[in-house]
Scaffold this motif. Sequence first.
Motif, PDB file in Angstrom:
ATOM      1  N   GLN A  38       0.827  -1.207   0.000  1.00 23.33           N
ATOM      2  CA  GLN A  38       0.000   0.000   0.000  1.00 23.33           C
ATOM      3  C   GLN A  38       0.863   1.259   0.000  1.00 23.33           C
ATOM      4  N   ILE A  39       1.920   1.256   0.787  1.00 22.50           N
ATOM      5  CA  ILE A  39       2.811   2.424   0.855  1.00 22.50           C
ATOM      6  C   ILE A  39       3.468   2.669  -0.494  1.00 22.50           C
ATOM      7  N   ILE A  40       3.968   1.618  -1.117  1.00 17.25           N
ATOM      8  CA  ILE A  40       4.650   1.772  -2.405  1.00 17.25           C
ATOM      9  C   ILE A  40       3.667   2.185  -3.498  1.00 17.25           C
ATOM     10  N   ASN A  41       2.450   1.667  -3.454  1.00 14.39           N
ATOM     11  CA  ASN A  41       1.445   2.046  -4.449  1.00 14.39           C
ATOM     12  C   ASN A  41       1.037   3.508  -4.337  1.00 14.39           C
ATOM     13  N   GLU A  42       0.980   4.036  -3.137  1.00  8.68           N
ATOM     14  CA  GLU A  42       0.541   5.420  -2.929  1.00  8.68           C
ATOM     15  C   GLU A  42       1.665   6.441  -3.064  1.00  8.68           C
ATOM     16  N   MET A  43       2.910   5.991  -3.076  1.00 13.92           N
ATOM     17  CA  MET A  43       4.034   6.917  -3.099  1.00 13.92           C
ATOM     18  C   MET A  43       4.059   7.847  -4.321  1.00 13.92           C
ATOM     19  N   PRO A  44       3.856   7.371  -5.560  1.00 12.20           N
ATOM     20  CA  PRO A  44       3.876   8.300  -6.695  1.00 12.20           C
ATOM     21  C   PRO A  44       2.789   9.374  -6.602  1.00 12.20           C
ATOM     22  N   ARG A  45       1.614   9.001  -6.151  1.00 12.16           N
ATOM     23  CA  ARG A  45       0.511   9.947  -6.008  1.00 12.16           C
ATOM     24  C   ARG A  45       0.831  10.996  -4.944  1.00 12.16           C
ATOM     25  N   THR A  46       1.419  10.552  -3.840  1.00 11.48           N
ATOM     26  CA  THR A  46       1.777  11.473  -2.762  1.00 11.48           C
ATOM     27  C   THR A  46       2.880  12.427  -3.192  1.00 11.48           C
ATOM     28  N   LEU A  47       3.896  11.915  -3.875  1.00 10.18           N
ATOM     29  CA  LEU A  47       4.984  12.769  -4.336  1.00 10.18           C
ATOM     30  C   LEU A  47       4.496  13.783  -5.366  1.00 10.18           C
ATOM     31  N   ASP A  48       3.592  13.362  -6.236  1.00  4.94           N
ATOM     32  CA  ASP A  48       3.027  14.285  -7.224  1.00  4.94           C
ATOM     33  C   ASP A  48       2.245  15.397  -6.531  1.00  4.94           C
ATOM     34  N   ALA A  49       1.480  15.057  -5.523  1.00  5.48           N
ATOM     35  CA  ALA A  49       0.733  16.072  -4.778  1.00  5.48           C
ATOM     36  C   ALA A  49       1.669  17.043  -4.054  1.00  5.48           C
ATOM     37  N   LEU A  50       2.776  16.535  -3.524  1.00  7.52           N
ATOM     38  CA  LEU A  50       3.735  17.412  -2.854  1.00  7.52           C
ATOM     39  C   LEU A  50       4.406  18.356  -3.854  1.00  7.52           C
ATOM     40  N   ARG A  51       4.713  17.843  -5.048  1.00  4.37           N
ATOM     41  CA  ARG A  51       5.316  18.705  -6.066  1.00  4.37           C
ATOM     42  C   ARG A  51       4.351  19.797  -6.508  1.00  4.37           C
ATOM     43  N   ARG A  52       3.086  19.454  -6.644  1.00  2.22           N
ATOM     44  CA  ARG A  52       2.087  20.434  -7.045  1.00  2.22           C
ATOM     45  C   ARG A  52       1.878  21.500  -5.972  1.00  2.22           C
ATOM     46  N   ARG A  53       1.985  21.103  -4.725  1.00  5.67           N
ATOM     47  CA  ARG A  53       1.789  22.053  -3.628  1.00  5.67           C
ATOM     48  C   ARG A  53       2.924  23.088  -3.600  1.00  5.67           C
ATOM     49  N   ARG A  54       4.133  22.673  -3.922  1.00  7.72           N
ATOM     50  CA  ARG A  54       5.273  23.590  -3.914  1.00  7.72           C
ATOM     51  C   ARG A  54       5.192  24.621  -5.026  1.00  7.72           C
ATOM     52  N   SER A  55       4.691  24.219  -6.159  1.00  4.79           N
ATOM     53  CA  SER A  55       4.660  25.143  -7.316  1.00  4.79           C
ATOM     54  C   SER A  55       3.552  26.165  -7.213  1.00  4.79           C
TER      55      SER A  55
END
Length: 59
Positions: free
Chosen positions: A42-59
């Motif tokens: 579950q952690i590995i499956n959700e990691m790309p989605r979480t990282l994408d959301a973090l990148r979007r929040r920074r921009s």
Amino acid sequence: MWHLFQSLVMFAVIASNIHWRWTPNGYLAAMIGAGLAWALTQIINEMPRTLDALRRRRS
């Protein structure tokens, strides 16, 4: 591919129990291995989605 990953995690937990005997109950070691395999999947499956959301929040 996930079945191989989950099998390797379960094997590692059960093999560590055989070597170090951290629990005398083999069924408990198998349940811990299955739970850990599920959680890591579950952690590995959700990691790309979480990282994408973090990148979007920074921009």
